[in-house]
Each structure stands twice: as C-alpha cells, then as structure tokens.
Design an enzyme around this catalytic site. Structure first.
Site, PDB file in Angstrom:
ATOM      1  NE  ARG A 259      -6.912   3.831   5.999  1.00  0.00           N
ATOM      2  CZ  ARG A 259      -6.027   4.311   6.853  1.00  0.00           C
ATOM      3  NH1 ARG A 259      -6.285   4.344   8.120  1.00  0.00           N
ATOM      4  NH2 ARG A 259      -4.891   4.779   6.430  1.00  0.00           N
TER       5      ARG A 259
ATOM      6  CG  ASP B 279       3.502   1.110   9.562  1.00  0.00           C
ATOM      7  OD1 ASP B 279       3.081   1.925  10.400  1.00  0.00           O
ATOM      8  OD2 ASP B 279       3.735   1.412   8.377  1.00  0.00           O
TER       9      ASP B 279
ATOM     10  CB  CYS C  58      -3.993   5.578  11.318  1.00  0.00           C
ATOM     11  SG  CYS C  58      -4.557   4.117  10.470  1.00  0.00           S
TER      12      CYS C  58
ATOM     13  CE  LYS D  25      -1.658   1.360   4.165  1.00  0.00           C
ATOM     14  NZ  LYS D  25      -1.245   2.708   4.573  1.00  0.00           N
ATOM     15  CG  ASN D  26       2.334   2.605   3.569  1.00  0.00           C
ATOM     16  OD1 ASN D  26       1.156   2.910   3.326  1.00  0.00           O
ATOM     17  ND2 ASN D  26       2.760   2.349   4.792  1.00  0.00           N
TER      18      ASN D  26
ATOM     19  NE  ARG E  93       0.126  10.027  10.519  1.00  0.00           N
ATOM     20  CZ  ARG E  93      -0.191   8.944   9.817  1.00  0.00           C
ATOM     21  NH1 ARG E  93      -1.305   8.318  10.061  1.00  0.00           N
ATOM     22  NH2 ARG E  93       0.616   8.489   8.876  1.00  0.00           N
ATOM     23  N   PRO E  94       1.608  16.333  11.882  1.00  0.00           N
ATOM     24  CG  PRO E  94       3.384  17.427  12.922  1.00  0.00           C
ATOM     25  CD  PRO E  94       2.524  16.214  13.013  1.00  0.00           C
TER      26      PRO E  94
ATOM     27  CB  ILE F 108       7.725   6.530  14.298  1.00  0.00           C
ATOM     28  CG1 ILE F 108       8.924   5.587  14.116  1.00  0.00           C
ATOM     29  CG2 ILE F 108       7.434   7.317  13.014  1.00  0.00           C
ATOM     30  CD1 ILE F 108      10.238   6.240  13.782  1.00  0.00           C
TER      31      ILE F 108
HETATM   32  N1  EPU Z   1       6.196  14.426  10.876  1.00  0.00           N
HETATM   33  C1  EPU Z   1       6.200  15.742  11.232  1.00  0.00           C
HETATM   34  N2  EPU Z   1       6.043  16.680  10.236  1.00  0.00           N
HETATM   35  C2  EPU Z   1       5.865  16.334   8.927  1.00  0.00           C
HETATM   36  C3  EPU Z   1       5.860  14.961   8.576  1.00  0.00           C
HETATM   37  C4  EPU Z   1       6.029  14.020   9.587  1.00  0.00           C
HETATM   38  O1  EPU Z   1       6.359  16.098  12.388  1.00  0.00           O
HETATM   39  O2  EPU Z   1       5.722  17.234   8.091  1.00  0.00           O
HETATM   40  C5  EPU Z   1       6.332  13.403  11.939  1.00  0.00           C
HETATM   41  C6  EPU Z   1       5.038  12.599  12.079  1.00  0.00           C
HETATM   42  O3  EPU Z   1       4.094  13.286  12.874  1.00  0.00           O
HETATM   43  C7  EPU Z   1       5.509  11.323  12.677  1.00  0.00           C
HETATM   44  C8  EPU Z   1       6.896  11.140  12.060  1.00  0.00           C
HETATM   45  O4  EPU Z   1       7.271  12.425  11.565  1.00  0.00           O
HETATM   46  O5  EPU Z   1       5.628  11.472  14.069  1.00  0.00           O
HETATM   47  C9  EPU Z   1       6.929  10.127  10.921  1.00  0.00           C
HETATM   48  O6  EPU Z   1       6.069  10.524   9.889  1.00  0.00           O
HETATM   49  P1  EPU Z   1       6.333  10.158   8.371  1.00  0.00           P
HETATM   50  O7  EPU Z   1       6.114  11.398   7.582  1.00  0.00           O
HETATM   51  O8  EPU Z   1       7.616   9.434   8.212  1.00  0.00           O
HETATM   52  O9  EPU Z   1       5.154   9.154   8.105  1.00  0.00           O
HETATM   53  P2  EPU Z   1       4.043   9.212   6.989  1.00  0.00           P
HETATM   54  O10 EPU Z   1       4.640   9.507   5.681  1.00  0.00           O
HETATM   55  O11 EPU Z   1       2.903  10.017   7.464  1.00  0.00           O
HETATM   56  C10 EPU Z   1       4.330   6.685   6.382  1.00  0.00           C
HETATM   57  C11 EPU Z   1       3.414   5.510   6.287  1.00  0.00           C
HETATM   58  C12 EPU Z   1       2.987   5.084   7.671  1.00  0.00           C
HETATM   59  C13 EPU Z   1       4.220   4.724   8.467  1.00  0.00           C
HETATM   60  C14 EPU Z   1       5.193   5.916   8.491  1.00  0.00           C
HETATM   61  C15 EPU Z   1       6.498   5.621   9.187  1.00  0.00           C
HETATM   62  C16 EPU Z   1       2.331   5.858   4.176  1.00  0.00           C
HETATM   63  C17 EPU Z   1       1.085   6.128   3.438  1.00  0.00           C
HETATM   64  N3  EPU Z   1       2.250   5.856   5.496  1.00  0.00           N
HETATM   65  O12 EPU Z   1       3.560   7.704   7.013  1.00  0.00           O
HETATM   66  O13 EPU Z   1       2.185   3.928   7.501  1.00  0.00           O
HETATM   67  O14 EPU Z   1       3.865   4.382   9.778  1.00  0.00           O
HETATM   68  O15 EPU Z   1       5.482   6.335   7.133  1.00  0.00           O
HETATM   69  O16 EPU Z   1       7.138   4.560   8.577  1.00  0.00           O
HETATM   70  O17 EPU Z   1       3.370   5.607   3.584  1.00  0.00           O
HETATM   71  C18 EPU Z   1       0.428   2.438   7.938  1.00  0.00           C
HETATM   72  O18 EPU Z   1       0.609   1.952   6.811  1.00  0.00           O
HETATM   73  O19 EPU Z   1      -0.295   1.894   8.803  1.00  0.00           O
HETATM   74  C19 EPU Z   1       1.096   3.692   8.295  1.00  0.00           C
HETATM   75  C20 EPU Z   1       0.697   4.456   9.306  1.00  0.00           C
END
Ligand code: EPU
Length: 425
Positions: A405, A313, A123, A25-26, A128-129, A335
């Site tokens: 999802r 995850d 989720c 998915k990701n 999640r900023p 994380i």
């Molecule tokens: N963060 C910030 N500011 C930002 C972006 C991120 O503070 O602008 C923080 C987040 O709040 C979090 C940390 O950085 O505390 C990690 O966030 P990241 O951006 O790496 O995660 P993401 O891109 O939102 C993806 C996956 C998640 C997975 C994370 C970490 C997708 C669609 N989602 O999320 O997957 O947990 O990377 O590996 O790729 C899932 O599939 O269940 C899932 C939650």
C-alpha cells in the site's frame, strides 16, 4: 487455494548503493482527491501503489478519466481529467480500501453539493474516528446525516467560509477542509491545523490550479474561496517515511546507501535520532547518505508528535533498528492508540520488547533470528522487513499486501542494494 502473499528474507547481507525515493503516498492521495475540482491535471512523481490505485478507482467511479504515463526521466505521471464527473457517491467497497477515501468527501461536496459515502477503512491502528472531519465540514455549511453505515451529505445553500479551530491537528481533516473551502464563498481560517509537509504540498497543488491558500508561520491555514479551479502539472514531494524506512534498513543490515530525490528537511526530527544511534549521515539538499558500520547505540526515549515532531509513521521502522542497539530505548506513541502490534512480531524474531498502551521499551539484543511473522499494518510491515535484513537466517513475512500500500518495489530496490528478498504474490 491459499493465496501466497509474502516476502522471504535472507538476513545479514550488507546494503550498498543508491536508492531513488519515490513520491509521497500521503501527499499524492489528497492531491488526487482535490483533482476532482480541476479540469485536467498531471501528477508527476505519483507513486505506483495499491492505495493510489484505490484513489484512482474512486476517481473513475465518479466519472474522471485517468492515464498513467512515464516521463523522460522514467518517472510515473498520472493524468486526471475531471470534466465528466457524473456520480457523487463512493461505494462501500471503495471506501473500505483505505483511510484516505474520507478526503474525497470534501472534494465531492465542493463539486456536486451532495455526497453519499460510508466509513473509511485503512490500517488498524486503534479507533480512527472522523468526527473532526464531519464537524468541520458542517461549519462550512454541509448538512450530514449519519445512520451508522452511511453518510448522506448535502449543501442546502452554498458552501461558505468559516473560522475552524481543530481540537487536534488532524492531517486528514485539515486536508478535507482545505479542499472543500477552496470553492466555498468567502474566507476560511483553520487554526491548530496540521503542519505536515503533505499539507503544504496539497496547498501548493491547489494554488497551482488557481486556489488562494496561505499557510501562516504558526501553521494557520487561510483559504480565500474561488469560483473555479483550472488544471496544472504538479510534482509530488518525495516520501519522507519511505526515506526513513531505507535508512532503518541500512541501520539494521549495516552498509552505506545514498538516498536520492529526497528532502532531508522533512526528516529533521528523525535524523538526529539515527545519528545518536551511531549512524553517520551526510545531508545534502536532495540527497542523504547513511553509513552504518559500527554497532548501534540506544537513545533514551522517542516520543511521536504531530509535525515537526517525530512522525508516528517512522516509529515502527526506527523500532526495528533499536532492536539491534546496545541499551534500552523507550518509545511513546502519542498519535494512535494501537501502534505496537508489530512489536509482538519482532519478538518472534528474538527482539526484547515490552509494550503496553502507548509505551514500548526495547532492550537491544546482539542479533535477531529468522522466524515466520505477519504484517499487522503498513509501517509495522516495513519494520519487519528492516528487522529481517539484520536477522540471522530466513524470515518469512506474511500478509505483505499492507506493505504494498505504501512502498513501491521495496523488495526489488533492497535487492539492488545487496539484500536477498524473494517476493511471492
Ligand atoms: N482523529 C480523530 N478524529 C478525526 C480525525 C482524527 O479523533 O476526525 C484522531 C485519530 O484517531 C488519530 C489522530 O487524530 O488518533 C491523528 O489522525 P490524523 O487525522 O492526523 O491522521 P490521518 O489523516 O488519518 C494521516 C496519514 C497517516 C499518519 C497520520 C498522522 C494519510 C493518508 N495518512 O492519517 O499515515 O499516520 O496522518 O501523521 O495521510 C501511513 O501512511 O502509514 C499512515 C497511517
């Protein structure tokens, strides 16, 4: 009328047999966002999931044409034609469907030079900023006005390359920059970029369409902007978290299963943990066999980290297995701020877990029992399924839309291995 949306799991059935691990998915979601920049592409091994349908709805809203087909091996292929893009906004209802909607921002900006979006859903794992996404896009020449509900973005001149050092290796921000920078003028360098396999897959897709992206051995991403992307046929990597989930289901329920079409090298932080817990693994190139016939043992501590560390995850499914292990396992989540909501649901099934802040201590018990529980998020929901498979009696798991999802036919696949799950939708 109340909507039914639950699994009813009868526990303590051994799992035996083979499972095909579907596409990630990701990896698929950012590739679908990036497809906006290509003329026409075909995505093989694209998982048929509600999050993917949400991405497809965004593409359609923007003016793309999409088509699902099945290839010779019975696997799903999603074709996207982006030559008719006519809109540059994402309506609020589509933004809220999932977190990944934010990765469309870089693509829309690169394609239309402007974008109007609201804030993404996803989720509930704590705040999640999207500050890293926005500050990085600003460095590429994007002007962004925020009014608390809506983001108005425009490119007054041209998108241009930039040197960007991320304060945290955010997966989504790395993807957004990669997509936008592909069509920017000049060179973009992303330092402290995320190194997840899904990042490599996005680079592989964009390069197959004519982008010039290099990923250096320290994870730095270098993107040389090009004028145009063509199309391609591309195969998405297998889902590493789905693979972990099936392994944990087997650990909880006992049995012997063979995962096919998986990439064990993406699981290098998780497999040693399962081995330490007493699972016997046979690791092939694209296959992984797990055999769990003896009681599980605890591991001292598991700490989540960006890749190649232990994936956040995978925490919830491994925690479900740890509930059955002899001894105590400490989980440290680095994380997300709020990733233990499922722990309280596991406790309803008789698990002994104390969670506070980013730390959870799981004391293994001999057996869990069936209960009425609720999915709190995608991976937490998967953990409840794993726990229910190893629990005595019937577990009713409500709110399984979270699970749908990210897992294709989870109930049917587990039933084909010997589980007893009724899915009521
Ligand atoms: N963060 C910030 N500011 C930002 C972006 C991120 O503070 O602008 C923080 C987040 O709040 C979090 C940390 O950085 O505390 C990690 O966030 P990241 O951006 O790496 O995660 P993401 O891109 O939102 C993806 C996956 C998640 C997975 C994370 C970490 C997708 C669609 N989602 O999320 O997957 O947990 O990377 O590996 O790729 C899932 O599939 O269940 C899932 C939650």
């Amino acid at each position: 009328m109340m909507e039914t949306n639950r699994y009813i799991v009868d526990g303590l059935h051994r799992l035996d047999g083979e499972v095909w691990v579907h596409g990630a998915k990701n990896a698929a979601l950012p590739i679908l966002a990036a497809s906006l920049l290509c003329d026409e592409c075909e995505i093989e091994n694209c998982p048929d999931l509600s999050d993917v349908h949400a991405a497809e709805n965004i593409l359609k809203h923007l003016g793309c044409k999409t088509l699902w087909e099945t290839d010779m091996n019975g696997k799903k292929v999603l074709s996207i034609k982006s030559t008719g893009v006519s809109a540059c906004d994402i309506p609020d209802n589509l933004m809220r469907e999932m977190r990944s909607s934010i990765v469309f921002l870089g693509a829309i900006i690169a394609q239309c030079k402007k974008a109007t979006i609201s804030y993404p859903g996803g989720c509930e794992l704590g705040p999640r900023p999207i500050d890293i996404h926005l500050s990085s896009l600003r460095k590429l020449g994007v002007e962004i006005q925020e009014d608390g509900e809506c983001l108005e973005c425009s490119v007054p001149q041209k998108l241009h390359g930039a040197e960007i050092t991320l304060p945290f290796p955010s997966v989504g921000a790395t993807e957004n920059i990669m997509i936008a920078a592909t069509l920017a003028e000049g060179e973009t360098v992303i330092r402290n970029a995320a190194r997840e396999p899904e990042i490599l897959d996005l680079a592989g897709f964009l390069n197959a369409c004519g982008a010039k992206i290099k990923i250096l051995s320290d994870g730095t991403v270098a993107i040389h902007g090009v004028n145009h992307l063509t199309g391609c046929r591309y195969r998405v990597i297998p889902d590493r978290i789905v693979a972990v989930t099936y392994l944990c289901c087997c650990a909880a329920a006992k049995g012997e299963i063979l995962l096919k079409g998986t990439k064990p090298e993406h699981l290098s932080a998780v497999l040693p943990v399962l081995e330490e817990m007493g699972c016997k693994l046979k690791i092939g190139r694209e296959e992984l066999q797990i055999c769990c016939n003896t009681p599980l043992q605890s591991v001292s501590s598991i700490s989540t980290m960006p890749y190649p560390g232990f994936p956040t995850d995978a925490l919830a499914p491994v925690m479900a297995a740890a509930c059955f292990a002899h001894g105590s396992t400490v989980f440290i989540e680095n994380i997300f701020q709020d990733r233990f909501k499922h722990a309280w649901e596991l406790c309803r099934m008789g698990a002994d877990i104390q969670a506070e802040g980013r730390i959870a201590v799981v004391r293994g018990v001999e057996c869990l029992h069936g209960a009425r529980v609720r999915c709190t998020d995608l991976r937490g929901g998967a953990a409840l399924v794993a726990a229910a498979l190893g629990a005595r009696g019937k577990t009713v798991i409500e709110d399984i839309r979270h699970v749908l999802r990210g897992y294709e036919k989870l109930d049917k696949t587990l039933n084909s291995l010997g589980a007893s799950i009724i899915c009521e939708l």
